[in-house]
Design a protein around this motif. Structure first.
Motif, PDB file in Angstrom:
ATOM      1  N   SER A   1       0.644  -0.980  -0.017  1.00  0.00           N
ATOM      2  CA  SER A   1       0.040   0.046   0.149  1.00  0.00           C
ATOM      3  C   SER A   1       0.998   1.143  -0.090  1.00  0.00           C
ATOM      4  O   SER A   1       2.243   1.095   0.840  1.00  0.00           O
ATOM      5  CB  SER A   1      -1.342   0.399   0.693  1.00  0.00           C
ATOM      6  OG  SER A   1      -1.720  -1.339   1.267  1.00  0.00           O
ATOM      7  N   LYS A   2       0.265   2.062  -0.827  1.00  0.00           N
ATOM      8  CA  LYS A   2       1.514   3.860  -0.699  1.00  0.00           C
ATOM      9  C   LYS A   2       0.528   4.258   0.202  1.00  0.00           C
ATOM     10  O   LYS A   2      -0.395   4.884   0.156  1.00  0.00           O
ATOM     11  CB  LYS A   2       1.575   4.031  -1.977  1.00  0.00           C
ATOM     12  CG  LYS A   2       2.007   2.834  -3.434  1.00  0.00           C
ATOM     13  CD  LYS A   2       2.718   3.383  -4.231  1.00  0.00           C
ATOM     14  CE  LYS A   2       3.178   2.801  -4.867  1.00  0.00           C
ATOM     15  NZ  LYS A   2       3.691   2.998  -6.546  1.00  0.00           N
ATOM     16  N   TYR A   3       1.278   5.368   0.664  1.00  0.00           N
ATOM     17  CA  TYR A   3       0.504   6.616   1.437  1.00  0.00           C
ATOM     18  C   TYR A   3       1.429   7.450   1.599  1.00  0.00           C
ATOM     19  O   TYR A   3       2.942   7.815   1.541  1.00  0.00           O
ATOM     20  CB  TYR A   3       0.810   5.737   3.384  1.00  0.00           C
ATOM     21  CG  TYR A   3       0.331   4.908   3.007  1.00  0.00           C
ATOM     22  CD1 TYR A   3      -1.493   4.722   4.466  1.00  0.00           C
ATOM     23  CD2 TYR A   3       0.197   3.582   3.335  1.00  0.00           C
ATOM     24  CE1 TYR A   3      -2.113   4.312   4.808  1.00  0.00           C
ATOM     25  CE2 TYR A   3      -0.487   2.120   3.735  1.00  0.00           C
ATOM     26  CZ  TYR A   3      -1.053   2.850   4.600  1.00  0.00           C
ATOM     27  OH  TYR A   3      -2.113   1.304   4.786  1.00  0.00           O
ATOM     28  N   LYS A   4       0.805   8.444   1.396  1.00  0.00           N
ATOM     29  CA  LYS A   4       1.535   9.886   1.470  1.00  0.00           C
ATOM     30  C   LYS A   4       0.571  10.829   2.704  1.00  0.00           C
ATOM     31  O   LYS A   4      -0.843  11.131   2.627  1.00  0.00           O
ATOM     32  CB  LYS A   4       0.044  10.254  -0.339  1.00  0.00           C
ATOM     33  CG  LYS A   4       1.556  12.160  -0.453  1.00  0.00           C
ATOM     34  CD  LYS A   4       0.996  12.716  -1.679  1.00  0.00           C
ATOM     35  CE  LYS A   4       1.581  14.256  -2.371  1.00  0.00           C
ATOM     36  NZ  LYS A   4       1.193  14.444  -3.113  1.00  0.00           N
ATOM     37  N   VAL A   5       1.851  11.390   3.348  1.00  0.00           N
ATOM     38  CA  VAL A   5       1.355  11.662   4.704  1.00  0.00           C
ATOM     39  C   VAL A   5       2.071  13.361   4.667  1.00  0.00           C
ATOM     40  O   VAL A   5       3.108  12.970   4.477  1.00  0.00           O
ATOM     41  CB  VAL A   5       2.107  10.804   5.643  1.00  0.00           C
ATOM     42  CG1 VAL A   5       1.264  10.983   6.660  1.00  0.00           C
ATOM     43  CG2 VAL A   5       1.755   9.722   5.815  1.00  0.00           C
TER      44      VAL A   5
END
Length: 200
Positions: free
Chosen positions: A119-123
């Motif tokens: 899963s790719k996350y952008k925080v």
């Protein structure tokens, strides 16, 4: 169907490849185990700065993705219906950091999970950096640099910035000084980043 999947893969890599006005290469030394400061890992990182912002990412991962893209394109041109992917060194750093100008909104991009279930996350990281600029100066590489200090992410950091390069940016999430950060190190000596190359 396989060709469609690989076309989408190539498109995703192309989207992740930054268009840079200026490229800075940093040597990143870090301790995986904070109790073993004598055993530091080293990875070269890239800071690409353009008019709209910057991106900080692993040089090894970028080069690996570029090789994969070229290999897939080559096999597709040859009419292969069974694309073979070669495994190779992709570096240890699997995150990147993006900053948007002019407000310096800072995002950490990371992958979580194993192959097949990633899963790719952008925080968004909206923590403010309060810098204390000191009078001390020294030469870092070929640049005249000035000392500054800040506390960030539970660590005290010492930075050296140069007004010779008028970007208020730096490696990782660091920014906000009146010149590019050419070196930054944590007080516990577990993380350090130093500028090693500049290219347009």
């Amino acid at each position: 169907m396989k060709k469609l999947v690989f076309l989408l893969f190539i498109f995703c890599i192309a989207l992740q490849t930054p268009i840079a006005a200026q490229r800075f290469t940093y040597e990143y030394k870090y301790a995986i185990d904070s109790t073993r400061k004598d055993s530091l890992n080293t990875e070269h990182m890239i800071l690409d700065i353009s008019k709209s912002g910057s991106k900080f990412y692993s040089k090894a991962k970028y080069e690996s993705d570029s090789l994969i893209k070229a290999e897939v394109e080559k096999q597709m041109k040859m009419g292969s219906s069974n694309i073979q992917m070669k495994s190779g060194y992709k570096g240890s750093i699997n995150f990147s950091v993006e900053k948007n100008y002019p407000d310096f909104k800072t995002y950490l991009l990371t992958n979580v999970g194993a192959i097949g279930g990633v899963s790719k996350y952008k925080v968004l990281d909206d923590r403010k950096m309060e810098w204390k600029i000191l009078k001390e100066q020294q030469k870092i590489g070929e640049f005249n640099a000035q000392k500054a200090e800040t506390n960030f992410a539970g660590r005290k950091w010492t930075a050296w910035f140069t007004t010779d390069i008028p970007f208020q940016d730096g490696p990782y999430k660091f920014h906000g000084l009146p010149g590019l950060i050419v070196k930054i190190e944590s007080a516990d000596k577990t993380h350090s980043m130093e500028l090693k190359g500049v290219k347009k």
